[in-house]
Write an enzyme that holds these catalytic residues in place. Structure first.
Site, mmCIF file in Angstrom:
data_model
loop_
_atom_site.group_PDB
_atom_site.id
_atom_site.type_symbol
_atom_site.label_atom_id
_atom_site.label_comp_id
_atom_site.label_asym_id
_atom_site.label_seq_id
_atom_site.Cartn_x
_atom_site.Cartn_y
_atom_site.Cartn_z
ATOM 1 N N CYS A 28 0.843 -1.195 0.000
ATOM 2 C CA CYS A 28 0.000 0.000 0.000
ATOM 3 C C CYS A 28 0.877 1.243 0.000
ATOM 4 C CB CYS A 28 -0.936 0.014 1.201
ATOM 5 S SG CYS A 28 -0.074 0.137 2.788
ATOM 6 N N CYS A 31 3.502 1.623 2.674
ATOM 7 C CA CYS A 31 4.758 0.907 2.439
ATOM 8 C C CYS A 31 5.711 1.758 1.612
ATOM 9 C CB CYS A 31 4.488 -0.411 1.710
ATOM 10 S SG CYS A 31 3.369 -1.541 2.571
ATOM 11 N N ASP A 449 10.185 25.992 -32.235
ATOM 12 C CA ASP A 449 11.332 26.401 -33.041
ATOM 13 C C ASP A 449 10.945 26.220 -34.510
ATOM 14 O OD1 ASP A 449 14.092 26.924 -33.797
ATOM 15 O OD2 ASP A 449 14.201 24.772 -34.186
ATOM 16 N N ASP A 654 14.670 21.138 -31.777
ATOM 17 C CA ASP A 654 15.508 19.987 -32.127
ATOM 18 C C ASP A 654 16.996 20.288 -32.181
ATOM 19 O OD1 ASP A 654 15.624 21.517 -34.510
ATOM 20 O OD2 ASP A 654 16.038 19.700 -35.661
ATOM 21 N N ASP A 658 18.527 25.065 -29.143
ATOM 22 C CA ASP A 658 17.237 25.017 -28.450
ATOM 23 C C ASP A 658 17.357 24.461 -27.033
ATOM 24 O OD1 ASP A 658 15.805 25.925 -30.706
ATOM 25 O OD2 ASP A 658 15.795 23.904 -31.548
#
Length: 765
Positions: A28, A31, A449, A654, A658
């Protein structure tokens, strides 16, 4: 989100190692909190995250301060176990083995429980058999038979509850094992007293009734719920298993001039590897010989095969469809793209988003509160209830203890995260952290971008326009002009020159090397092609060369206005024409941006390109706001400015330039086809590199958080509504009580309901 240790915060980011292991025995949310606290107390630990659904712990620590042995000791000291590693076994295989062993153990215990429980249920109604003479039993003999059948269920089948309760009790704590052990023990011990010392019961004015079958049924039903949970947890990790299964077990390599099949793990960087039609690519590499179409859907989520030839990159796990490839291995083992994907998915599945803390906080107070509620229920019924007061008090107390087990709360968040990250991986969306998945659903602004994100990131030759009144006429003139320009440009390594040469070859034009060549950086080139003097460059270059390209003025404006780069060409001292080179918009970009706007998101283009080109591209794809001519170090500043306006920003890019903006954004979305540093800076990675993946990622986030909220609602609502019912609040008005057996069934059903709801995310489209 990883749980940081306050005393070890200074260690973050300093040569940290990661330790990931299955943890057995967690049941649970309580734990989870207990294991995390134990791990955070180990000196040198910077962060610890424990996942109930995956049954794993992941720790970042300083190897010079702590060791894996210290971490294992901390887990075991908290009362849980770390499965041993078998030779050649990795964490994934160990977790799967642990999962299978747990299922086998539960099945065995359930078989014993059912085999003994069915006759126990029959003997609990011994009056029916004694009344018709078919099985004459005295009350004492019937009680003795029930005791003999119930005892193995109580102490063998239910042994895990006693072990778990004892472990946490040693640390002065409680969990759901405490509730089950306490509730069933009360029922069992009361039945023993009622069976063998009935005068003690009747002396208190109670009716002699045995609850052996109730205790046994509770244990069996709770175990049945755990078995279903275990099976469901196995399904949540199927995506990782599929990813691991993509890699072949062997590879065909060229050694000593001959081809040989060798184990995959023996392949080294630089080796020549052969892939035949219909075979999977074993490791990452670069094609040296051959051509084939390759199915990369496992990597990108895109179903269309990709042409591969000399110089093309191939990825381990993809499949060659119709040709033979000979390639050089560039990444092997854990460095391959597939291995990195598996690692990212597993790390994300083990992460804990902020919303997951809600269940942990509640669970830390929940079990003690339930025990207090059970005690109050007993006292209220014993002193205020009808006769037999003791029986009513005991039954209702047991119902409260059993129905309140917080399994569903502990499973509500991690199960959804596991399923969502696995499904995302199948669709080409890699989630690096569960916190990013939660944050993405709050995004209201998407910054894109331009180059490589909205556009293809590779210049392509477009129009060929002839100068009015020049020496070249009609289509043949255009082809001849392009032949001369491309041949002249073939001596240059500039990206625009490469686009011209590539475009000419794609149109079936033979490109020859120039007889003479001179490049003036930043301006243009002089060359001699087929005996003719060719000048290629910008407008200022031709004018500096004494050529007056006045007839090209309108063409230059139109090309620039459309977002292209005009390249002027002069032949034998006369302006002959202009070429258009542009970074073309990706095919799906306009539709993707319409979809983002349809989702209620503001879309902004952020680029270092000139404003005129940027605005032309933005107009083509439907973006109204453009921030152009921004240097790389200013991109992050622009993101901060948007955040200062109160916006929750997702940045998609990419390139290396960036990376700062991706890191600054609330959610960084890296195009997986881009630079490694950009991918590393992103919170989400789109392996296909298509802009539509941005909308997919945000939609997946929204669906996941909606699913988590549903899980938490049902887990909390279940306890809020049924605990009072179990306590007997309906009895005064409706004479309704909740039988402890039904309470156990309801508790198990709540956990299964939460897991089943989370599994619906596997159908996300």
């Amino acid at each position: 989100m990883r749980v940081k240790s306050p005393i070890n915060e200074a260690h973050a980011g300093k040569d940290l190692a990661r330790w990931t292991t299955p943890v057995a025995g967690m049941t649970c949310a309580s734990c989870v909190g207990r294991v995390e606290r134990a791990l955070r107390k180990v000196p040198g630990v910077a962060a610890a995250s424990v996942n109930l659904a995956a049954q794993t712990a992941s720790v970042e620590y300083l190897p010079r301060v702590a060791s894996a042995g210290d971490l294992r000791a901390a887990v075991e000291g908290a009362g849980y176990s770390v499965p041993d590693v078998l030779p050649g076994e990795d964490p994934v295989a160990r977790q799967e083995r642990t999962q299978q062993e747990e299922e086998r153990t539960l099945r065995s215990q359930l078989r014993v429980g059912v085999v003994l429980g069915v006759p126990l249920l029959l003997f609990s109604h011994w009056e029916m058999f004694s009344g018709n003479g078919s099985l004459p039993l005295s009350p004492f003999n019937a009680a003795l038979l029930q005791l003999l059948l119930a005892t193995p269920i109580q102490f063998y089948v239910g042994a895990r509850f006693y072990r778990g309760a004892w472990v946490v009790a040693r640390h002065g704590s409680t969990d759901m094992n405490t509730l089950v052990a306490l509730g069933t023990s009360v029922a069992y011990l009361y039945s023993v007293i009622a069976a063998f010392f009935p005068t003690l019961v009747t002396a208190e004015g109670l009716v002699v009734h045995l609850y052996f079958e109730t205790s046994a049924a509770i244990i069996v039903l709770v175990l049945l719920g755990r078995y279903f949970e275990s099976r469901a947890r196995g399904k949540t990790s199927e995506a990782v298993k599929k990813l691991i299964g993509l890699a072949p077990k062997t590879a065909r390599v060229v050694r000593d001039g001959a081809e040989a099949d060798v184990p995959l793990e023996s392949v080294v960087v630089g080796e020549r590897v052969v892939v035949r039609p219909g075979e999977k690519v074993p490791v990452d590499g670069t094609v040296a010989e051959g051509r084939s179409t390759v199915d990369e859907s496992m990597l990108t989520g895109e179903p269309i095969p990709v042409e591969k030839g000399p110089g093309s990159a191939v990825t381990g796990g993809t499949m060659s469809l119709d040709g033979r490839l000979l390639f050089t291995a560039t990444r092997v083992g854990k460095d391959t793209v597939l291995s990195r994907i598996v690692a990212i998915v597993r790390e994300a599945q083990g992460s804990k988003p902020p919303i997951g803390r809600l269940a942990d906080v509640i669970a830390s107070y929940f079990v003690p509160a339930v025990m207090a509620a059970a005690l109050l229920t007993f006292l209220a019924w014993y002193f205020l209830g009808p006769e037999p007061r003791g029986t009513y008090a005991m039954v209702n107390m047991i119902s409260v203890l059993i129905i309140a087990c917080p399994c569903a709360m502990g499973l509500a968040t991690p199960t959804s995260i596991m399923v969502a990250t696995g499904r995302g991986a199948e669709l080409g969306i890699l989630v690096r952290d569960g916190a990013a998945l939660e944050t993405a659903q709050k995004v209201d602004t998407v910054v894109l971008d331009k180059t490589g994100t909205v556009t293809k990131g590779k210049p392509e030759l477009g129009e060929v326009r002839l100068a009015a009144g020049g020496a070249f006429r009609e289509e043949e003139g255009s082809r001849e002009l392009l032949r001369l320009a491309a041949s002249a440009e073939s001596g240059s390594g500039h990206p625009l020159a490469d686009a011209v040469v590539r475009g000419a070859k794609n149109r079936g034009i033979d490109v020859a090397a120039p007889e003479a060549f001179l490049s003036v950086p930043g301006q243009g080139i002089r060359a001699t092609v087929s005996g003719r003097a060719v000048r290629v460059g910008n407008l200022a270059w031709l004018e500096a060369e004494g050529i007056a390209p006045a007839t090209l003025g309108r063409d230059l404006q139109e090309i620039a206005g459309a977002g292209g780069t005009p390249i002027c060409v002069a032949v034998d001292g006369t302006a002959a024409g202009v070429l258009s080179v542009a970074d073309e918009v990706k095919a799906g970009a306009p539709d993707a941006i319409r979809r983002l706007r349809g989702m209620g998101l503001d879309v902004i283009m952020l680029t270092g390109d000139n404003r005129r080109t940027a605005e032309a591209v933005a107009a083509e794809v439907g973006i109204s706001r453009v921030i152009a001519e921004v240097l790389p170090d200013r991109k992050a500043q622009e993101i901060r400015a948007l955040q200062a306006e109160g916006k929750v920003v997702a940045m998609a890019g990419d390139g290396i330039n960036d990376a700062p903006a991706l890191a600054q954004a609330d959610v960084g979305i890296a195009m997986g086809t881009g630079a490694d540093i950009a991918v590393e800076a992103g919170d989400l990675v789109l392996m296909g590199g298509e802009l539509g993946g941005v909308a997919d990622a945000i939609s997946l986030s929204r669906a996941t958080l909606r699913n988590i909220r549903q899980n938490l609602f049902w887990a909390f609502a279940y306890n809020v509504v049924l605990i009072p019912v179990a306590a007997g609040v309906l009895y005064p008005s409706f004479r309704l009580l909740l039988n402890p057996v039904y309470a156990a069934a309801a508790m198990g059903l709540s956990s299964v309901t939460v897991v089943t709801n989370a599994l619906r995310l596997r159908r996300f489209r």
